[in-house]
Design a protein around this motif. Structure first.
Motif, PDB file in Angstrom:
ATOM      1  N   GLN A   1      51.687  40.554  36.631  1.00 38.05           N
ATOM      2  CA  GLN A   1      50.702  41.623  36.451  1.00 38.05           C
ATOM      3  C   GLN A   1      49.845  41.781  37.706  1.00 38.05           C
ATOM      4  O   GLN A   1      49.550  42.900  38.125  1.00 38.05           O
ATOM      5  CB  GLN A   1      49.815  41.338  35.239  1.00 38.05           C
TER       6      GLN A   1
ATOM      7  N   ASP B   1      49.748  45.125  39.891  1.00 34.40           N
ATOM      8  CA  ASP B   1      48.498  45.854  40.070  1.00 34.40           C
ATOM      9  C   ASP B   1      48.111  46.010  41.540  1.00 34.40           C
ATOM     10  O   ASP B   1      47.401  46.957  41.895  1.00 34.40           O
ATOM     11  CB  ASP B   1      47.366  45.143  39.332  1.00 34.40           C
TER      12      ASP B   1
ATOM     13  N   HIS C   1      56.619  45.759  34.005  1.00 33.95           N
ATOM     14  CA  HIS C   1      55.787  45.913  35.202  1.00 33.95           C
ATOM     15  C   HIS C   1      56.470  46.916  36.145  1.00 33.95           C
ATOM     16  O   HIS C   1      57.173  46.527  37.088  1.00 33.95           O
ATOM     17  CB  HIS C   1      55.604  44.559  35.894  1.00 33.95           C
TER      18      HIS C   1
END
Length: 405
Positions: A221, A225, A276
């Motif tokens: 993650q 991001d 993702h």
């Protein structure tokens, strides 16, 4: 013959300066952190681990070495880590006085790059090993984290700064022993400008949770991001494929790509890319000629999922091969078969590597090597541009460093 534009290498190596940690670690750690001592002896292997035998001082492979000491680690500098310009076998001990300055000095590295038509380079570590196994294996994890962050800060603040800005592209290592610390280090180094991290192609081989365990989700993650690419260098599982204990070295050399094949199978079947969508992986020294067959094989198994596990279609709603697009990037140095299969792989997913200063590096003849590959594979100028720089620019978002087209 296709025109070869300035090269972006996605796999080179830095031999860390001998005072990196003694200069950067807090005073309380300097006598226990990574440091160099010059010793005479012979490199050897015991219980599967390399060591430096100082009791053997005369022989064909003995000599002086600048040896890295850190807790129980005794790691000699050998010619294999800095082969360029050395007329020695890979296991022969060497000192920093003997190796080419471009192995560890920024100004010399930039000059060596200029001489090789090489605009930009991503460098993997040497003393920490490919994905930071050195720090993971040590007992004092507070010291390990401090040493790891010192390496990252050196790369970001020194090696890739000043004259190296926009040419030496920062890569970071993470504390593999704690996923929350790893995610935090991704955010910390991404804020300072790193492009990617290095990770193990098979973490379970290091005694860590597997790709399928769900343990690594906070790390993925964080990478998703921050648009941080996950590099997996051949050997980052601390093991290499072979067939038998008595097989000659060339068997292992032939089979090295197996590590990348296993990694891609793990990553795609785990559903990571479905969860993702911004995440990318790069397979350093993994080559690409095997990709079409294995993607086809995975799609075939997915279509017959009722025979195995229908649940997989909840993990992967689409055929596995579709998750390779924009997620899986291959790195090559001489893969003519892969280039001939480029329409299946995607030319925008194949990147070039120089591997300086290791023994199989194409330096200083990389421009000719690429020109010969491009001519033999009948690449167009645009396809050659993608191989040499375009795919890397897109994969690592190199526009942020002022690198374009």
């Amino acid at each position: 013959m296709p025109t070869v534009p300035k090269i972006i290498s996605v796999d080179d190596h830095i031999v860390e300066p001998p005072t990196l940690w003694t200069d950067r670690l807090p005073a309380k750690y300097r006598d226990r952190g990574p440091r160099v001592k010059r010793m005479k002896g012979q490199y050897g292997v015991r219980d599967g681990k390399g060591f430096f035998d100082t009791t053997v001082t005369e022989g064909p492979h003995t000599g002086w070495s600048d040896v890295w000491l850190y807790e129980d680690m005794v790691a000699p500098l050998t010619a294999g880590y800095a082969q360029y310009g050395l007329a020695k076998e890979s296991r022969d001990p060497v000192t920093y006085d003997e190796i080419h300055p471009a192995c560890w000095q920024q100004d010399a590295r930039l000059k060596a790059m200029d001489a090789n038509h090489n605009e930009a380079s991503i460098c993997f570590p040497t003393v920490p090993r490919f994905c930071g196994q050195t720090f993971m294996e040590r007992t004092d994890k507070d010291l390990a984290l401090a040493a790891l962050q010192a390496w990252n800060d050196y790369i970001l603040d020194d090696w890739c700064a000043g004259a190296g800005a926009g040419r030496l592209i920062p890569l970071s290592i993470i504390p593999l022993w704690d996923v929350e610390l790893a995610a935090a280090e991704v955010h910390r180094t991404a804020a300072k400008g790193t492009s990617s991290i290095t990770f193990s192609e098979a973490p379970h081989a290091l005694g860590l949770p597997s790709i399928h365990s769900g343990y690594w989700e906070p790390l993925w993650q964080a990478c998703n991001d921050t648009n941080t690419v996950v590099n997996m260098h051949i050997g980052s599982s601390s093991r290499m494929p072979t067939t038998s204990p008595d097989a000659p070295q060339f068997v292992g050399v032939t089979l090295t790509v197996q590590n990348s094949i296993h990694a891609v199978a793990d990553w795609i079947w785990s559903g990571i890319f479905n969860r993702h969508p911004n995440l990318k992986i790069a397979l350093s020294e993994g080559q690409v000629g095997w990709m079409p067959f294995f993607y086809e094989r995975m799609d075939s198994a997915w279509r017959r999922a009722d025979l195995y596990d229908p649940h997989i279609r909840e993990v992967l709603p689409n055929p596995p091969s579709t998750y390779a697009k924009n997620h899986v990037y291959g790195c090559i140095f001489d893969d003519l078969t892969g280039l001939r299969l480029r329409d299946t792989i995607g030319m925008d997913h194949i990147m070039i590597e120089i591997d300086f200063p290791h023994s199989d590096s194409t330096h200083p003849h990389t421009q000719k090597v690429i020109a010969d590959l491009a001519e033999t594979a009948h690449l167009t100028d645009e396809e050659t541009r993608l191989l040499v720089r375009g795919a890397a620019i897109n994969c690592y978002n190199l526009h942020r460093y002022g690198i374009t087209h």
